[in-house]
Design a protein around this motif. Structure first.
Motif, PDB file in Angstrom:
ATOM      1  N   HIS A  98       0.744  -1.268   0.162  1.00 52.64           N
ATOM      2  CA  HIS A  98      -0.083  -0.038  -0.076  1.00 52.64           C
ATOM      3  C   HIS A  98       0.890   1.362  -0.061  1.00 52.64           C
ATOM      4  O   HIS A  98       0.382   2.354   0.658  1.00 52.64           O
ATOM      5  N   LEU A  99       2.091   1.259  -0.657  1.00 53.91           N
ATOM      6  CA  LEU A  99       2.795   2.417  -0.733  1.00 53.91           C
ATOM      7  C   LEU A  99       2.645   2.782  -1.997  1.00 53.91           C
ATOM      8  O   LEU A  99       2.411   2.462  -3.224  1.00 53.91           O
ATOM      9  N   SER A 100       2.123   4.297  -2.298  1.00 56.75           N
ATOM     10  CA  SER A 100       1.960   5.140  -3.187  1.00 56.75           C
ATOM     11  C   SER A 100       3.007   5.335  -4.250  1.00 56.75           C
ATOM     12  O   SER A 100       4.166   5.488  -3.732  1.00 56.75           O
ATOM     13  N   LYS A 101       2.771   5.167  -5.429  1.00 57.24           N
ATOM     14  CA  LYS A 101       3.773   5.657  -6.581  1.00 57.24           C
ATOM     15  C   LYS A 101       3.694   6.911  -6.924  1.00 57.24           C
ATOM     16  O   LYS A 101       4.672   7.660  -7.778  1.00 57.24           O
ATOM     17  N   SER A 102       2.786   7.808  -6.329  1.00 55.25           N
ATOM     18  CA  SER A 102       2.589   9.262  -6.567  1.00 55.25           C
ATOM     19  C   SER A 102       3.317  10.182  -5.719  1.00 55.25           C
ATOM     20  O   SER A 102       3.175   9.583  -4.542  1.00 55.25           O
ATOM     21  N   PRO A 103       3.695  11.383  -6.021  1.00 59.64           N
ATOM     22  CA  PRO A 103       3.980  12.182  -5.037  1.00 59.64           C
ATOM     23  C   PRO A 103       2.867  12.867  -4.181  1.00 59.64           C
ATOM     24  O   PRO A 103       1.892  12.843  -4.331  1.00 59.64           O
ATOM     25  N   ALA A 104       3.347  12.981  -2.982  1.00 61.48           N
ATOM     26  CA  ALA A 104       2.517  13.484  -1.807  1.00 61.48           C
ATOM     27  C   ALA A 104       2.729  14.997  -1.717  1.00 61.48           C
ATOM     28  O   ALA A 104       3.778  15.557  -1.983  1.00 61.48           O
ATOM     29  N   MET A 105       1.560  15.512  -1.143  1.00 60.45           N
ATOM     30  CA  MET A 105       1.389  17.105  -1.041  1.00 60.45           C
ATOM     31  C   MET A 105       1.537  17.164   0.381  1.00 60.45           C
ATOM     32  O   MET A 105       0.874  16.687   1.115  1.00 60.45           O
ATOM     33  N   TRP A 106       2.555  18.316   0.898  1.00 61.58           N
ATOM     34  CA  TRP A 106       2.669  18.595   2.235  1.00 61.58           C
ATOM     35  C   TRP A 106       1.541  19.521   2.427  1.00 61.58           C
ATOM     36  O   TRP A 106       1.447  20.506   1.647  1.00 61.58           O
ATOM     37  N   ASP A 107       0.612  19.121   3.527  1.00 53.29           N
ATOM     38  CA  ASP A 107      -0.358  20.128   3.913  1.00 53.29           C
ATOM     39  C   ASP A 107      -0.220  20.357   5.292  1.00 53.29           C
ATOM     40  O   ASP A 107      -0.709  19.690   6.059  1.00 53.29           O
TER      41      ASP A 107
END
Length: 464
Positions: A296-305
């Motif tokens: 369940h690790l994402s391939k897409s960049p994460a957005m810091w919020d």
């Protein structure tokens, strides 16, 4: 490689521990803990000109604050130079590495010529030994760098834990430098030797390292070593859509401690920047360990919020033991310049105000009224401290001087004064808040006053 799961985090001490490295450390730690393995801290300090002891200290402090305990380390690369020299000597003897005497000026000229011809730039192997090849005479007084003799043909493949299958042709990469002229190893070489010696089984790191991985895999193979599993994590983007980094936009993990965030909230938020467990948003470090199996690790960049982190912190704050909060708030109060010892901040204070706060800094700002003078806002004084209410405030101060100092007695005294002066509750309670607390809005006024000493409350009311 050992059959035991062993992971590592290997920050370079050229600055603070930033958020991306902290997330990688968390995933590496959680994966090892989930599988009953071991987690290693290594300090990659071969960039001698930029590495500092202050950075090392901050990295260690940040790891401690986050609760990311390690089983080995910190291991410092600059204390392993003899080991790197031993491996380099072996590779030179076996022909998997060679000395290169090309000067920086020669290499610049090579790149410019390649660009002019429309070719891909890269080292042309002029010092690489080959059957029948006559090498130039080494220049006198020049210490060579050591280059890795990267395979010329074939494809490097691996099944990435995050990205899936990846393949890069050897013709796309050249013979990289693995040791500088002063003998200090470069990153791609030292990291392989370290991971082999430390029996690292799984390597989690940022996906900016994907292009380094083919070189490293080839070095593993040149040394006859088994490969670890690689997992390249997507970048964390700032609110401007650009990558957070030490040089751009990233904030030190330690800054969040200073700003009143809880380490378990930071771990919770970092975990969700690239990993999920169903629809769960809030969880403890123990739950992260229980659930983090590498899937369940994402391939897409994460957005810091930042707003989401603050919300997560507020939820954890509400669930935090009040005695622990009291100790944390005492630290923040001292940072506000108030002379406070830990025992003075009671769990009852934290329990009363924590639901209104996002951080321990905000909680300290609330509790500051108990430990120092208050300065009501002039507009609130003008609005709520009227001539009609002043007699009631003086009467309340007199009444407070005669009662047992507890919430029930305070509440009864307020009701008696309200009745005697023909007022409504807000007409008296709000000016009491303004005078005693320095603000018009607080939790239940009797509960707030009960945490002051009676003498302080009387004095502040008589200042009306």
């Amino acid at each position: 490689m050992s059959s035991k799961i062993r992971t590592r985090i290997a920050p370079s001490p050229t600055g603070f521990l930033h958020l991306g490295t902290a997330r990688t450390a968390l995933y590496s730690w959680a994966y090892a803990r989930h599988h009953g393995g071991e987690f290693v801290l290594r300090i990659e300090d071969t960039d001698v000109s930029r590495s500092t002891q202050d950075s090392v200290d901050q990295i260690l402090q940040s790891m401690h604050w986050l609760g990311l305990d390690y089983d080995e380390g910190p291991v410092y690369q600059m204390q392993r130079l003899d080991r790197y020299a031993e491996v380099l000597a072996r590779m030179l003897a076996e022909g998997t590495a060679y000395a290169c005497y090309s000067s920086p000026e020669e290499l610049d000229a090579l790149r410019e010529a390649q660009k002019a011809r429309g070719e891909k730039t890269g080292y042309d192997g002029r010092w690489r030994p080959a059957p029948g090849k006559v090498l130039p005479t080494p220049p006198e007084g020049v210490k060579p760098v050591i280059r890795f003799a990267n395979p010329r043909d074939g494809v490097v493949r691996w099944d990435d834990l995050v990205k899936g299958p990846i393949a890069i042709g050897n013709q796309e990469i050249d013979d990289l430098i693995i040791a500088r002229a002063d003998g200090v190893p470069t990153y791609n070489f030292a990291v392989v030797v370290d991971d082999i010696d430390m029996a690292i089984s799984h390597v989690f790191r940022g996906d900016e390292h994907i292009n380094n991985t083919p070189w490293q895999i080839n070095i593993y193979r040149a040394l006859g070593a088994s490969l670890p599993a690689f997992g390249h994590l997507p970048v964390i983007l700032g609110d401007d859509g650009l990558k957070l980094s030490k040089r751009r936009g990233a904030v030190a993990v330690s800054a969040y401690e200073d700003e009143g965030y809880l380490p378990e909230a930071m771990l919770n938020y970092l975990a969700r920047l690239g990993w999920s467990h169903g629809d769960d948003e809030l969880f403890s470090p123990a739950q992260i360990v229980s659930w983090f199996d590498g899937s369940h690790l994402s391939k897409s960049p994460a957005m810091w919020d930042a707003a989401k982190l603050t919300w997560v912190n507020a939820q954890h704050l509400k669930q935090t033991d009040d005695a622990r909060l009291a100790a944390l708030v005492a630290v923040q109060l001292r940072r506000l310049g108030l002379a406070v010892d830990d025992a003075a901040v009671t769990p009852a204070m934290c329990a009363l105000f924590k639901d209104r706060c996002n951080t321990t800094v905000e909680l300290a700002q609330w509790l500051a009224m108990y430990f120092g003078p208050v300065t009501p806002q002039p507009d609130e004084l003008a609005q709520h401290l009227t001539d009609a209410v002043r007699p009631a405030l003086n009467a309340l101060a007199d009444r407070f001087a005669t009662i047992a100092w507890d919430k029930a007695s305070i509440a009864l005294a307020i009701k008696e004064v309200i009745a005697a002066h023909g007022l409504k509750m807000p007409q008296l309670a709000i000016p009491v808040r303004v005078l005693v607390c320095g603000r018009a809005q607080t939790p239940s006024v009797d509960a707030v006053l009960a945490l002051f000493s009676s003498e302080v409350v009387q004095e502040r009311l008589r200042n009306a």
